[in-house]
Write a protein that holds these residues in place. Structure first.
Motif, mmCIF file in Angstrom:
data_model
loop_
_atom_site.group_PDB
_atom_site.id
_atom_site.type_symbol
_atom_site.label_atom_id
_atom_site.label_comp_id
_atom_site.label_asym_id
_atom_site.label_seq_id
_atom_site.Cartn_x
_atom_site.Cartn_y
_atom_site.Cartn_z
ATOM 1 N N LEU A 7 0.806 -1.210 -0.032
ATOM 2 C CA LEU A 7 0.107 -0.118 -0.130
ATOM 3 C C LEU A 7 0.721 1.220 -0.074
ATOM 4 O O LEU A 7 0.376 2.270 -0.590
ATOM 5 C CB LEU A 7 -0.842 -0.111 1.300
ATOM 6 C CG LEU A 7 -2.071 -1.084 1.023
ATOM 7 C CD1 LEU A 7 -2.680 -1.089 2.494
ATOM 8 C CD2 LEU A 7 -2.975 -0.576 0.136
ATOM 9 N N THR A 8 1.825 1.045 0.706
ATOM 10 C CA THR A 8 2.985 2.469 0.803
ATOM 11 C C THR A 8 3.488 2.524 -0.535
ATOM 12 O O THR A 8 3.627 3.969 -1.094
ATOM 13 C CB THR A 8 3.882 2.086 1.900
ATOM 14 O OG1 THR A 8 3.222 1.942 2.834
ATOM 15 C CG2 THR A 8 4.812 3.304 1.792
ATOM 16 N N ALA A 9 3.815 1.540 -1.279
ATOM 17 C CA ALA A 9 4.318 1.788 -2.823
ATOM 18 C C ALA A 9 3.375 2.099 -3.542
ATOM 19 O O ALA A 9 3.728 3.232 -4.326
ATOM 20 C CB ALA A 9 4.990 0.364 -3.207
ATOM 21 N N PHE A 10 2.138 1.645 -3.578
ATOM 22 C CA PHE A 10 1.035 2.359 -4.440
ATOM 23 C C PHE A 10 0.945 3.602 -4.073
ATOM 24 O O PHE A 10 0.777 4.582 -4.895
ATOM 25 C CB PHE A 10 -0.115 1.484 -4.100
ATOM 26 C CG PHE A 10 -0.122 0.149 -4.820
ATOM 27 C CD1 PHE A 10 -0.797 -0.745 -4.347
ATOM 28 C CD2 PHE A 10 0.419 -0.067 -6.104
ATOM 29 C CE1 PHE A 10 -1.055 -2.195 -5.082
ATOM 30 C CE2 PHE A 10 0.515 -1.238 -6.853
ATOM 31 C CZ PHE A 10 -0.429 -2.519 -6.068
ATOM 32 N N ALA A 11 0.810 4.019 -2.636
ATOM 33 C CA ALA A 11 0.589 5.391 -2.457
ATOM 34 C C ALA A 11 1.703 6.516 -2.923
ATOM 35 O O ALA A 11 1.308 7.479 -3.498
ATOM 36 C CB ALA A 11 0.329 5.702 -0.968
ATOM 37 N N ARG A 29 -1.360 8.804 2.099
ATOM 38 C CA ARG A 29 -0.421 7.734 2.448
ATOM 39 C C ARG A 29 -1.537 6.561 3.127
ATOM 40 O O ARG A 29 -2.321 6.824 3.824
ATOM 41 C CB ARG A 29 0.076 8.413 3.955
ATOM 42 C CG ARG A 29 1.149 7.584 4.406
ATOM 43 C CD ARG A 29 1.772 8.448 5.609
ATOM 44 N NE ARG A 29 1.518 9.798 5.422
ATOM 45 C CZ ARG A 29 1.704 10.704 6.401
ATOM 46 N NH1 ARG A 29 2.372 10.542 7.324
ATOM 47 N NH2 ARG A 29 1.184 11.796 5.859
ATOM 48 N N GLY A 30 -0.967 5.406 2.504
ATOM 49 C CA GLY A 30 -1.992 4.478 2.963
ATOM 50 C C GLY A 30 -3.170 4.134 2.105
ATOM 51 O O GLY A 30 -3.986 3.288 2.171
ATOM 52 N N ASN A 94 -7.226 2.091 5.913
ATOM 53 C CA ASN A 94 -6.270 1.110 5.479
ATOM 54 C C ASN A 94 -4.920 1.031 6.651
ATOM 55 O O ASN A 94 -4.183 0.128 6.543
ATOM 56 C CB ASN A 94 -5.656 1.599 4.162
ATOM 57 C CG ASN A 94 -6.484 1.278 3.187
ATOM 58 O OD1 ASN A 94 -7.320 0.389 3.198
ATOM 59 N ND2 ASN A 94 -6.574 1.933 1.846
ATOM 60 N N MET A 95 -4.748 2.191 7.115
ATOM 61 C CA MET A 95 -3.597 2.271 8.127
ATOM 62 C C MET A 95 -3.642 1.178 9.295
ATOM 63 O O MET A 95 -2.723 0.844 9.720
ATOM 64 C CB MET A 95 -3.066 3.705 8.715
ATOM 65 C CG MET A 95 -2.237 4.597 7.398
ATOM 66 S SD MET A 95 -1.864 5.966 7.893
ATOM 67 C CE MET A 95 -3.245 6.898 7.618
#
Length: 181
Positions: A7-11, A29-30, A94-95
């Protein structure tokens, strides 16, 4: 790679496709390439579990359904919920890495509902962001008020209020600020 790492990479890749408004990086973020909301309304018994944003585009029909879901349940008045608030809610969820739906306590409030609530409680703002469709009061039974508020604050995208005695967190897309205990 973990779900959180993914998710961090996608964000990180979606920031350039995001709508331009202050604190966009914090809101994303997230959030990922797909943003979804999963909620339950205990007052109406309604449930929602839907993707409302995919790769930089909001899905109009999904957003319309979320607007209806977050209506003033006392009089069925509907107002568009600010997309920034939806993004804060999705990123926070998500976080927290929870599959549990948010319990929606309050979304949009009509002026009549806000006035009625103000007459019963000093904790209801006269010019509440709920009146503008810019706020939501939410709860997760699997997470504490402090955990939810901490995740929402990390979005750096608006107001976060902790209401521990009532077991909910207020999130809005107004000025960045915090309150409550």
């Amino acid at each position: 790679m973990t779900r959180r790492g993914l998710l961090t990479a996608f964000a990180a890749t979606t920031i350039t496709a995001a709508p331009s408004f202050a604190n966009a990086a914090g809101l994303l973020r997230g959030a990922g390439d797909i943003r979804k909301l999963k909620m339950f309304n205990g007052r109406t018994g309604e449930k929602i579990d839907m993707i409302y944003w995919v790769e930089g585009d909001y899905i109009k029909d999904a957003v319309d359904e979320i607007n209806y879901f977050m209506r003033d349940w006392r009089n069925d008045q509907v107002r568009d919920i600010d997309l920034r608030t939806l993004d804060i809610m999705a990123a926070t969820h998500n976080m927290l890495d929870s599959s549990e739906p948010y319990m929606l306590i309050s979304g949009y409030r009509s002026p009549a509902t806000n006035a009625m609530l103000r007459s019963r409680s000093s904790g209801v703002a006269k010019n509440s962001r709920h009146l503008l469709g810019e706020a939501a009061d939410l709860r997760l039974s699997s997470r504490s008020v402090n955990q939810i508020a901490s995740a929402a604050r990390s979005c750096d995208g608006g107001g976060v209020g902790r209401y521990s005695s009532s077991n909910f967190v207020h999130m809005d897309c107004g000025p960045v600020r915090t309150w409550g205990s």
